[in-house]
Design an enzyme around this catalytic site. Structure first.
Site, PDB file in Angstrom:
ATOM      1  N   HIS A 155      -9.179   7.488   6.300  1.00  0.00           N
ATOM      2  CA  HIS A 155      -7.845   7.065   5.864  1.00  0.00           C
ATOM      3  C   HIS A 155      -7.094   8.309   5.444  1.00  0.00           C
ATOM      4  O   HIS A 155      -7.677   9.236   4.877  1.00  0.00           O
ATOM      5  CB  HIS A 155      -7.945   6.078   4.696  1.00  0.00           C
ATOM      6  CG  HIS A 155      -6.676   5.354   4.406  1.00  0.00           C
ATOM      7  ND1 HIS A 155      -5.637   5.938   3.716  1.00  0.00           N
ATOM      8  CD2 HIS A 155      -6.262   4.099   4.720  1.00  0.00           C
ATOM      9  CE1 HIS A 155      -4.641   5.056   3.608  1.00  0.00           C
ATOM     10  NE2 HIS A 155      -4.984   3.961   4.206  1.00  0.00           N
ATOM     11  N   ASP A 202      -9.809  -2.284   7.013  1.00  0.00           N
ATOM     12  CA  ASP A 202      -9.941  -2.964   8.308  1.00  0.00           C
ATOM     13  C   ASP A 202     -11.395  -3.137   8.745  1.00  0.00           C
ATOM     14  O   ASP A 202     -11.720  -4.092   9.453  1.00  0.00           O
ATOM     15  CB  ASP A 202      -9.177  -2.186   9.385  1.00  0.00           C
ATOM     16  CG  ASP A 202      -7.673  -2.206   9.171  1.00  0.00           C
ATOM     17  OD1 ASP A 202      -7.155  -3.279   8.834  1.00  0.00           O
ATOM     18  OD2 ASP A 202      -7.033  -1.157   9.319  1.00  0.00           O
ATOM     19  N   ARG A 205      18.199  11.134   6.444  1.00  0.00           N
ATOM     20  CA  ARG A 205      18.712  11.994   7.500  1.00  0.00           C
ATOM     21  C   ARG A 205      18.017  13.357   7.399  1.00  0.00           C
ATOM     22  O   ARG A 205      18.574  14.341   6.905  1.00  0.00           O
ATOM     23  CB  ARG A 205      20.220  12.148   7.362  1.00  0.00           C
ATOM     24  CG  ARG A 205      21.073  12.677   8.529  1.00  0.00           C
ATOM     25  CD  ARG A 205      20.347  13.190   9.693  1.00  0.00           C
ATOM     26  NE  ARG A 205      21.219  13.740  10.728  1.00  0.00           N
ATOM     27  CZ  ARG A 205      20.874  14.815  11.421  1.00  0.00           C
ATOM     28  NH1 ARG A 205      19.734  15.446  11.172  1.00  0.00           N
ATOM     29  NH2 ARG A 205      21.665  15.255  12.381  1.00  0.00           N
ATOM     30  N   HIS A 250       0.825  -1.211   0.000  1.00  0.00           N
ATOM     31  CA  HIS A 250       0.000   0.000   0.000  1.00  0.00           C
ATOM     32  C   HIS A 250       0.854   1.253   0.000  1.00  0.00           C
ATOM     33  O   HIS A 250       0.634   2.174   0.782  1.00  0.00           O
ATOM     34  CB  HIS A 250      -0.952  -0.022   1.211  1.00  0.00           C
ATOM     35  CG  HIS A 250      -2.186   0.790   1.015  1.00  0.00           C
ATOM     36  ND1 HIS A 250      -2.659   1.678   1.950  1.00  0.00           N
ATOM     37  CD2 HIS A 250      -3.049   0.841  -0.018  1.00  0.00           C
ATOM     38  CE1 HIS A 250      -3.760   2.243   1.525  1.00  0.00           C
ATOM     39  NE2 HIS A 250      -4.022   1.758   0.327  1.00  0.00           N
TER      40      HIS A 250
END
Length: 372
Positions: free
Chosen positions: A262, A314, A358, A188
């Protein structure tokens, strides 16, 4: 004068990597996997065919799928002393913690662990994918003082996975639906766990280390765990009206309702949820009991009306897994096991074209402090 850099909370909208693996095309509501629509693939391709696509960059021929299944199934057993390690964990250990420990420990059995080449990583990924169902099921059963169920070489990958979790041979419909769920969970783009894996991999850490970090990320309830929370809500209610009342109460208390909304699908339903909604109806048809389907539909209507929120994967995966007989604490470990294929692809890609992550910060503290 120091130039102030742009700050995006949660890295929202920040492009963190270039990839050939997947892309969420929100304009067309598509989840692209190596250029293919994941929803279309879920209707015609198996999970192992998705594994081949993710790791090899193309869909397999029929003979290649058969070879891949034999290869992965042959790697399905866990070392005996590895299982003894899991037995030493406290009985209250969370299944995701047990999975994380077991996954990390597998690194010690890899004699070529320092080889980060694409070919070595790919072979490592296939071996790991073979072990993930057994590790997922065995770690949970051991915590609960039950003997692990050994895989059967006569079963398919997904049928074996279900069998080791439930102790019951699945029907062809159950196998098909579970396999489809693994496809939908497989990849995803760049959620938190994938980003975590790539950040770890960027230090030139090994595949096991990167995936162990991803397990820790997925355990957080703002990423994984929503499917479990949805099922507990459904079990708290007995009827569609009671479920609506439960949701209304949570809304009044300003509680977060898992399974809705979402970060990417803001104004429409997660297309993966539609596939699991159809699967739930199939299972209800077979059982002759539509209570869970009707409750989910009632909740879906209410949340759209009250909050303009739509179900994510879900929300409908939870009742599907319940009807398949999967223990609720295993829902998130199953999610991770399915996502292992995508995570491995991302780690391989990161190792192959690496730059150490970084980032910098936007410093908000005081400057030029002096001791008194």
């Amino acid at each position: 004068m120091e130039e102030k850099q742009h700050y995006s909370p949660g890295l929202d909208g920040v492009i963190a990597a270039e990839t050939h693996i997947s892309y969420l095309d929100t304009q067309f509501s598509q989840i692209l996997i190596r250029g293919y629509d994941l929803i279309d693939l879920s209707k015609t391709k198996s999970y192992l065919e998705l594994v081949h696509l993710l790791l090899e960059g193309r869909l397999p021929e029929e003979s290649e799928t058969e070879t891949l299944e034999r290869k992965i199934n042959s790697a399905s057993s866990l070392p005996a002393d590895h299982l003894r390690l899991l037995e030493l964990l406290p009985e209250h250990t969370h299944p995701m913690d047990s999975l994380r420990t077991g996954l990390s420990a597998l690194a010690g059995y890899d004699r070529q662990i320092d080889d980060r080449s694409p070919s070595a990583n790919k072979e490592r990924a296939y071996q790991l994918l073979g072990k993930m169902p057994a590790l997922t099921a065995a770690s949970y059963r051991i915590i609960n003082k039950k003997e692990p169920i050994l895989p059967l070489q006569t079963l398919s990958y997904s049928a074996n996975f279900l069998y080791m979790m439930t102790g019951k041979l699945p029907s062809s419909l159950e196998e098909q639906i579970f396999d489809r769920s693994l496809v939908l969970y497989s990849e995803h783009e760049m959620p938190n766990s994938t980003f975590a894996a790539r950040v770890i991999a960027s230090t030139h850490s090994d595949l096991y280390g990167a995936l162990t970090g991803a397990v820790a990320s997925l355990k957080g309830n703002l990423h994984g765990g929503a499917n479990e929370a949805v099922m507990y809500m459904l079990l708290d209610a007995k009827t569609p009206s009671e479920f609506e009342q439960l949701l209304q109460t949570k809304l009044k208390r300003k509680e977060k309702i898992m399974g809705f909304g979402h970060r990417v699908y803001m104004k429409k339903m997660d297309p993966r949820a539609l596939i699991m909604k159809e699967a739930l109806q199939q299972l209800c048809d077979k059982a002759g009991d539509y209570r869970l389907y009707e409750m989910c539909e009632a909740g879906e209507r209410l949340m759209e009306k009250e909050k303009g929120l739509y179900p994510n994967l879900d929300y409908y995966a939870a009742p599907v897994y319940w009807m398949l007989g999967i223990p609720i604490p295993l829902y998130t470990p199953v999610f991770f096991s399915a996502r292992t294929s995508g995570l491995c692809a991302h780690v391989i890609e990161q190792h192959s074209n690496n730059r150490l992550f970084r980032p910098r910060v936007s410093y908000m503290g005081p400057r030029h402090q002096a001791e008194s």
